[in-house]
Structure formats: structure tokens, C-alpha cells
Design a protein around this motif. Sequence first.
Motif, PDB file in Angstrom:
ATOM      1  N   ASN A  53       0.668  -1.195  -0.071  1.00  0.00           N
ATOM      2  CA  ASN A  53       0.072   0.017   0.147  1.00  0.00           C
ATOM      3  C   ASN A  53       1.033   1.248  -0.029  1.00  0.00           C
ATOM      4  OD1 ASN A  53      -2.710  -1.170   0.117  1.00  0.00           O
ATOM      5  ND2 ASN A  53      -1.763  -1.792   2.171  1.00  0.00           N
ATOM      6  N   LYS A  55       0.427   5.910  -0.371  1.00  0.00           N
ATOM      7  CA  LYS A  55      -0.737   6.953  -0.091  1.00  0.00           C
ATOM      8  C   LYS A  55       0.267   8.394  -0.151  1.00  0.00           C
ATOM      9  CE  LYS A  55      -4.595   8.456   2.403  1.00  0.00           C
ATOM     10  NZ  LYS A  55      -5.300   8.542   1.121  1.00  0.00           N
ATOM     11  N   ALA A  60      -4.235   7.014  -3.343  1.00  0.00           N
ATOM     12  CA  ALA A  60      -4.012   6.016  -2.644  1.00  0.00           C
ATOM     13  C   ALA A  60      -3.541   4.586  -3.819  1.00  0.00           C
ATOM     14  CB  ALA A  60      -5.251   5.393  -2.004  1.00  0.00           C
ATOM     15  N   SER A 105      -5.200   2.176  -8.426  1.00  0.00           N
ATOM     16  CA  SER A 105      -5.052   3.482  -7.719  1.00  0.00           C
ATOM     17  C   SER A 105      -6.467   4.071  -7.524  1.00  0.00           C
ATOM     18  CB  SER A 105      -4.295   4.466  -8.769  1.00  0.00           C
ATOM     19  OG  SER A 105      -5.070   4.542 -10.012  1.00  0.00           O
ATOM     20  N   ASN A 106      -6.550   4.947  -6.418  1.00  0.00           N
ATOM     21  CA  ASN A 106      -7.834   5.791  -6.425  1.00  0.00           C
ATOM     22  C   ASN A 106      -7.299   7.297  -5.978  1.00  0.00           C
ATOM     23  OD1 ASN A 106     -10.365   6.302  -5.760  1.00  0.00           O
ATOM     24  ND2 ASN A 106      -9.914   5.731  -3.397  1.00  0.00           N
TER      25      ASN A 106
END
Length: 209
Positions: A53, A55, A60, A105-106
Amino acid sequence: MNSPNIKILLTVLFLVSIGVHSNHSLTERDSGTQLINDLLSSNIHGVQVPTINGKDGPLALVLQNLRITEVILPGSVIRVKQNSPLVLTLNVNDAALNGTSQFLSNYKTLLLQQTDEGILDFSAKFGFSVDVIPDMESKTLQTENCRVQPLKVKISVLDTLLQWLLDLLTGLLQTTVERTLDDVICETVASTINNGGNPVFDVFAKHLG
């Protein structure tokens, strides 16, 4: 020359002698170098990380199934770092690797939420050093102070739909891969040396004294 001066002179000569004889090298032609390189190459090549992960503000990122697919390790150099306790240092310079990973991805703000996915290839040039402590009684090795030289990672993204989002993601993709490689390289190096058994122990033990 009086007795104290003789003792001082002998002490100096002894320390100089230790300094002269405490640096040993393995060349690329040495069978020990080839053994260690083969083991490290095989184990680093086998590294797979299921999920990572990352960020950065509204971005994110999830990397999935990161795999190292190729490793190139040139000749290693083993040298004695100190003598009490005796510590050997394994250096590997000018190494390289290639790998691949999927990503999700966000990008989320108050006004916009956008997701994207794709596949990335990465390559890196790197080096590392690790201190190795042989235990002559148990014939085992311990490692500490693994240090990876600054990684130079290049990212190539395939199969992505949103170029504008990719432009924002590139930096985060690179730093996430770099951080992951830094961790897995040292973990793999330590595991390879610590669990290498007698053949690996013998490579280091022959440089003791």
C-alpha cells in the motif's frame, strides 16, 4: 631501548600487522563468490510481495503481485571490518534487477473520485553491504547492518486508461517500489546468509585470521 618502549613498539607492530592482514577480497573467479552470488541471485529472483500500500495526499495505491523477474549480481567483495569481535562485510556493487507488478489506484477529493488499474514493469540498479558475524563454535553466521545503496528505479506503465491520473501516480509508484525493494533485498540477503549452511559458512570462515 627500555622495556616499556619495546612493549609499545611490539604493540604498534602487532596492530599494524592486524591491519595489513585483516582485509581479504574475493574476486569474481573465486568459487566462494560464485556460490554466494548464485544463492543471492536465486533467492532475490524468487521474491514476490502479494500486496503493498502507498498513499500521498488524495492518491492511494495498491501494488499487487510484485515480482522480481531478473537479477544480475556482479562479483562480490568480502573484507574484514574489525577484529574484536571479528566482523566480515559483504559488499555487492553495480547489481541490477527487473520486475513487474499490477496496480490499483484511487484519486479521491471532495469533488472527484477516480480509480484506475494497470500493469507496471520496473528496473533498478543497486548495491548493498551487510556485516556477517561467524560463530566458530556453532558454525553459524549472523547478519546485521544491512545497507542498500540508493536505488535507481525506473517505472514503465502498461495497460492504463487514464493518462492524467498516471502522471500524478508516477512519483508514488516509484517511491513505493523503491521502499519495497529496499526492505526485501535486505530481508533476502540476511535469510540467504543465515540459512546458507556449511558451504556459505566456509566461505566466510576461511577469512578468519
